[in-house]
Design a protein around this motif. Structure first.
Motif, PDB file in Angstrom:
ATOM      1  N   ALA A  88       3.984   0.584   8.472  1.00  0.00           N
ATOM      2  CA  ALA A  88       4.873   1.491   7.735  1.00  0.00           C
ATOM      3  C   ALA A  88       5.600   0.748   6.627  1.00  0.00           C
ATOM      4  O   ALA A  88       5.707   1.236   5.504  1.00  0.00           O
ATOM      5  CB  ALA A  88       5.875   2.134   8.694  1.00  0.00           C
ATOM      6  N   VAL A  89       6.081  -0.450   6.892  1.00  0.00           N
ATOM      7  CA  VAL A  89       6.781  -1.241   5.871  1.00  0.00           C
ATOM      8  C   VAL A  89       5.809  -1.658   4.780  1.00  0.00           C
ATOM      9  O   VAL A  89       6.116  -1.582   3.596  1.00  0.00           O
ATOM     10  CB  VAL A  89       7.473  -2.479   6.509  1.00  0.00           C
ATOM     11  CG1 VAL A  89       7.954  -3.442   5.442  1.00  0.00           C
ATOM     12  CG2 VAL A  89       8.627  -2.026   7.397  1.00  0.00           C
ATOM     13  N   SER A  90       4.605  -2.060   5.157  1.00  0.00           N
ATOM     14  CA  SER A  90       3.613  -2.468   4.165  1.00  0.00           C
ATOM     15  C   SER A  90       3.230  -1.313   3.260  1.00  0.00           C
ATOM     16  O   SER A  90       3.139  -1.455   2.048  1.00  0.00           O
ATOM     17  CB  SER A  90       2.353  -3.010   4.851  1.00  0.00           C
ATOM     18  OG  SER A  90       2.660  -4.170   5.575  1.00  0.00           O
ATOM     19  N   VAL A  91       2.989  -0.148   3.843  1.00  0.00           N
ATOM     20  CA  VAL A  91       2.625   1.021   3.055  1.00  0.00           C
ATOM     21  C   VAL A  91       3.775   1.423   2.156  1.00  0.00           C
ATOM     22  O   VAL A  91       3.595   1.733   0.990  1.00  0.00           O
ATOM     23  CB  VAL A  91       2.191   2.190   3.976  1.00  0.00           C
ATOM     24  CG1 VAL A  91       2.078   3.486   3.197  1.00  0.00           C
ATOM     25  CG2 VAL A  91       0.876   1.862   4.651  1.00  0.00           C
ATOM     26  N   PHE A  92       4.983   1.379   2.683  1.00  0.00           N
ATOM     27  CA  PHE A  92       6.148   1.744   1.875  1.00  0.00           C
ATOM     28  C   PHE A  92       6.296   0.814   0.682  1.00  0.00           C
ATOM     29  O   PHE A  92       6.542   1.246  -0.430  1.00  0.00           O
ATOM     30  CB  PHE A  92       7.429   1.712   2.725  1.00  0.00           C
ATOM     31  CG  PHE A  92       8.657   2.021   1.927  1.00  0.00           C
ATOM     32  CD1 PHE A  92       8.924   3.325   1.534  1.00  0.00           C
ATOM     33  CD2 PHE A  92       9.520   1.017   1.545  1.00  0.00           C
ATOM     34  CE1 PHE A  92      10.041   3.619   0.768  1.00  0.00           C
ATOM     35  CE2 PHE A  92      10.634   1.300   0.788  1.00  0.00           C
ATOM     36  CZ  PHE A  92      10.899   2.595   0.402  1.00  0.00           C
ATOM     37  N   SER A  93       6.075  -0.489   0.872  1.00  0.00           N
ATOM     38  CA  SER A  93       6.251  -1.430  -0.237  1.00  0.00           C
ATOM     39  C   SER A  93       5.193  -1.234  -1.311  1.00  0.00           C
ATOM     40  O   SER A  93       5.433  -1.507  -2.473  1.00  0.00           O
ATOM     41  CB  SER A  93       6.241  -2.873   0.274  1.00  0.00           C
ATOM     42  OG  SER A  93       4.983  -3.197   0.797  1.00  0.00           O
ATOM     43  N   ALA A  94       4.004  -0.753  -0.946  1.00  0.00           N
ATOM     44  CA  ALA A  94       2.953  -0.526  -1.932  1.00  0.00           C
ATOM     45  C   ALA A  94       3.184   0.765  -2.719  1.00  0.00           C
ATOM     46  O   ALA A  94       2.643   0.938  -3.793  1.00  0.00           O
ATOM     47  CB  ALA A  94       1.593  -0.482  -1.249  1.00  0.00           C
ATOM     48  N   GLU A  95       3.985   1.670  -2.177  1.00  0.00           N
ATOM     49  CA  GLU A  95       4.226   2.947  -2.844  1.00  0.00           C
ATOM     50  C   GLU A  95       4.781   2.769  -4.244  1.00  0.00           C
ATOM     51  O   GLU A  95       4.571   3.594  -5.105  1.00  0.00           O
ATOM     52  CB  GLU A  95       5.188   3.811  -2.020  1.00  0.00           C
ATOM     53  CG  GLU A  95       4.579   4.395  -0.768  1.00  0.00           C
ATOM     54  CD  GLU A  95       3.451   5.370  -1.028  1.00  0.00           C
ATOM     55  OE1 GLU A  95       3.528   6.174  -1.972  1.00  0.00           O
ATOM     56  OE2 GLU A  95       2.488   5.331  -0.263  1.00  0.00           O
ATOM     57  N   GLU A 129      -4.206  -0.166   1.765  1.00  0.00           N
ATOM     58  CA  GLU A 129      -2.834   0.148   1.380  1.00  0.00           C
ATOM     59  C   GLU A 129      -1.865  -0.848   2.019  1.00  0.00           C
ATOM     60  O   GLU A 129      -0.953  -1.340   1.374  1.00  0.00           O
ATOM     61  CB  GLU A 129      -2.488   1.588   1.771  1.00  0.00           C
ATOM     62  CG  GLU A 129      -1.162   2.057   1.255  1.00  0.00           C
ATOM     63  CD  GLU A 129      -1.097   2.178  -0.261  1.00  0.00           C
ATOM     64  OE1 GLU A 129       0.040   2.257  -0.765  1.00  0.00           O
ATOM     65  OE2 GLU A 129      -2.129   2.179  -0.938  1.00  0.00           O
ATOM     66  N   ALA A 130      -2.094  -1.160   3.290  1.00  0.00           N
ATOM     67  CA  ALA A 130      -1.210  -2.066   4.016  1.00  0.00           C
ATOM     68  C   ALA A 130      -1.383  -3.525   3.611  1.00  0.00           C
ATOM     69  O   ALA A 130      -0.408  -4.269   3.539  1.00  0.00           O
ATOM     70  CB  ALA A 130      -1.436  -1.921   5.522  1.00  0.00           C
ATOM     71  N   ASN A 131      -2.613  -3.938   3.323  1.00  0.00           N
ATOM     72  CA  ASN A 131      -2.878  -5.363   3.105  1.00  0.00           C
ATOM     73  C   ASN A 131      -3.152  -5.764   1.670  1.00  0.00           C
ATOM     74  O   ASN A 131      -2.819  -6.876   1.272  1.00  0.00           O
ATOM     75  CB  ASN A 131      -4.070  -5.798   3.971  1.00  0.00           C
ATOM     76  CG  ASN A 131      -3.790  -5.622   5.436  1.00  0.00           C
ATOM     77  OD1 ASN A 131      -2.675  -5.809   5.901  1.00  0.00           O
ATOM     78  ND2 ASN A 131      -4.803  -5.230   6.191  1.00  0.00           N
ATOM     79  N   VAL A 132      -3.789  -4.895   0.900  1.00  0.00           N
ATOM     80  CA  VAL A 132      -4.182  -5.257  -0.469  1.00  0.00           C
ATOM     81  C   VAL A 132      -3.133  -4.801  -1.482  1.00  0.00           C
ATOM     82  O   VAL A 132      -2.642  -5.600  -2.268  1.00  0.00           O
ATOM     83  CB  VAL A 132      -5.576  -4.676  -0.811  1.00  0.00           C
ATOM     84  CG1 VAL A 132      -5.950  -4.980  -2.253  1.00  0.00           C
ATOM     85  CG2 VAL A 132      -6.631  -5.219   0.148  1.00  0.00           C
ATOM     86  N   THR A 145      -7.896  -8.571  -0.736  1.00  0.00           N
ATOM     87  CA  THR A 145      -7.044  -8.923  -1.873  1.00  0.00           C
ATOM     88  C   THR A 145      -7.817  -9.678  -2.943  1.00  0.00           C
ATOM     89  O   THR A 145      -7.725  -9.354  -4.131  1.00  0.00           O
ATOM     90  CB  THR A 145      -5.842  -9.766  -1.383  1.00  0.00           C
ATOM     91  OG1 THR A 145      -5.122  -8.995  -0.421  1.00  0.00           O
ATOM     92  CG2 THR A 145      -4.925 -10.136  -2.519  1.00  0.00           C
ATOM     93  N   GLU A 146      -8.582 -10.675  -2.535  1.00  0.00           N
ATOM     94  CA  GLU A 146      -9.339 -11.472  -3.516  1.00  0.00           C
ATOM     95  C   GLU A 146     -10.366 -10.625  -4.259  1.00  0.00           C
ATOM     96  O   GLU A 146     -10.549 -10.759  -5.464  1.00  0.00           O
ATOM     97  CB  GLU A 146     -10.015 -12.676  -2.842  1.00  0.00           C
ATOM     98  CG  GLU A 146      -9.038 -13.716  -2.338  1.00  0.00           C
ATOM     99  CD  GLU A 146      -8.133 -14.257  -3.443  1.00  0.00           C
ATOM    100  OE1 GLU A 146      -8.632 -14.573  -4.545  1.00  0.00           O
ATOM    101  OE2 GLU A 146      -6.911 -14.356  -3.211  1.00  0.00           O
ATOM    102  N   GLY A 147     -11.047  -9.744  -3.545  1.00  0.00           N
ATOM    103  CA  GLY A 147     -12.022  -8.863  -4.180  1.00  0.00           C
ATOM    104  C   GLY A 147     -11.365  -7.923  -5.180  1.00  0.00           C
ATOM    105  O   GLY A 147     -11.896  -7.701  -6.269  1.00  0.00           O
ATOM    106  N   MET A 148     -10.203  -7.382  -4.832  1.00  0.00           N
ATOM    107  CA  MET A 148      -9.489  -6.490  -5.743  1.00  0.00           C
ATOM    108  C   MET A 148      -9.030  -7.245  -6.977  1.00  0.00           C
ATOM    109  O   MET A 148      -9.167  -6.754  -8.108  1.00  0.00           O
ATOM    110  CB  MET A 148      -8.300  -5.832  -5.033  1.00  0.00           C
ATOM    111  CG  MET A 148      -7.485  -4.904  -5.925  1.00  0.00           C
ATOM    112  SD  MET A 148      -8.436  -3.572  -6.729  1.00  0.00           S
ATOM    113  CE  MET A 148      -8.861  -2.550  -5.333  1.00  0.00           C
ATOM    114  N   LEU A 149      -8.490  -8.441  -6.793  1.00  0.00           N
ATOM    115  CA  LEU A 149      -8.048  -9.229  -7.951  1.00  0.00           C
ATOM    116  C   LEU A 149      -9.225  -9.589  -8.850  1.00  0.00           C
ATOM    117  O   LEU A 149      -9.115  -9.545 -10.079  1.00  0.00           O
ATOM    118  CB  LEU A 149      -7.307 -10.489  -7.493  1.00  0.00           C
ATOM    119  CG  LEU A 149      -5.912 -10.247  -6.931  1.00  0.00           C
ATOM    120  CD1 LEU A 149      -5.365 -11.520  -6.290  1.00  0.00           C
ATOM    121  CD2 LEU A 149      -4.969  -9.740  -8.014  1.00  0.00           C
TER     122      LEU A 149
END
Length: 161
Positions: free
Chosen positions: A10-17, A53-56, A127-131
């Protein structure tokens, strides 16, 4: 333990919002500053979408790259919200399946400042793939002499990535 895992997600998703803005606003801002749109197509039930959403998208490097270079939008593939898609006003669901002909989720689409698709990519990544994906898009954008500005632009981008 389950409570802690839920709280972490929940915190991870909230921070990505914070990187996501409404589609109409992103398109208006893109017309002003000519930044492309980065669109993530997702579904509420999509586990890989939730993991990304939570990790990337909570990763500060990903957030910085996106917010400095793109206008970021999340669109639910099952939504009936009407958006500007390839020159037409269409529901998100119709844009995703019929106009863009995307099949997998998550899917990522780069749109120009007029809302026309330049590139799409489907599938979850870390993360690395997205970057890597974002930096290749930025490189191609900065060296646009690689591609003629025509209908072949999309094909050229896909061939360079």
């Amino acid at each position: 333990m389950k409570y802690l895992l839920f709280l972490f997600l929940a915190v991870s998703v909230f921070s990505a919002e914070s990187i996501w803005i409404p589609f109409d606003r992103a398109l208006l801002e893109a017309k002003k500053d000519k930044k492309p749109l980065f669109v993530e197509y997702f579904a509420d039930w999509c586990v890989p979408c939730q993991v990304m959403e939570a990790n990337v998208f909570s990763d500060s490097s990903v957030q910085t790259t996106i917010t400095e270079n793109f206008h970021a939008v999340r669109l639910n593939v099952e939504s009936e919200e009407v958006i500007f898609c390839e020159g037409q006003k269409l529901p998100v669901k119709e844009c995703y399946t019929e106009k863009l002909q995307l099949r997998g989720i998550p899917s990522f689409v780069i749109l120009d400042s007029n809302g026309m698709s330049l590139l799409s990519l489907s599938g979850a990544m870390g993360t690395e793939g997205m970057l890597r994906f974002l930096n290749k898009v930025l490189y191609i954008r900065s060296t646009s002499s690689h591609c003629p500005k025509s209908n072949k632009y999309n094909i050229c981008i896909k061939s360079l990535i």
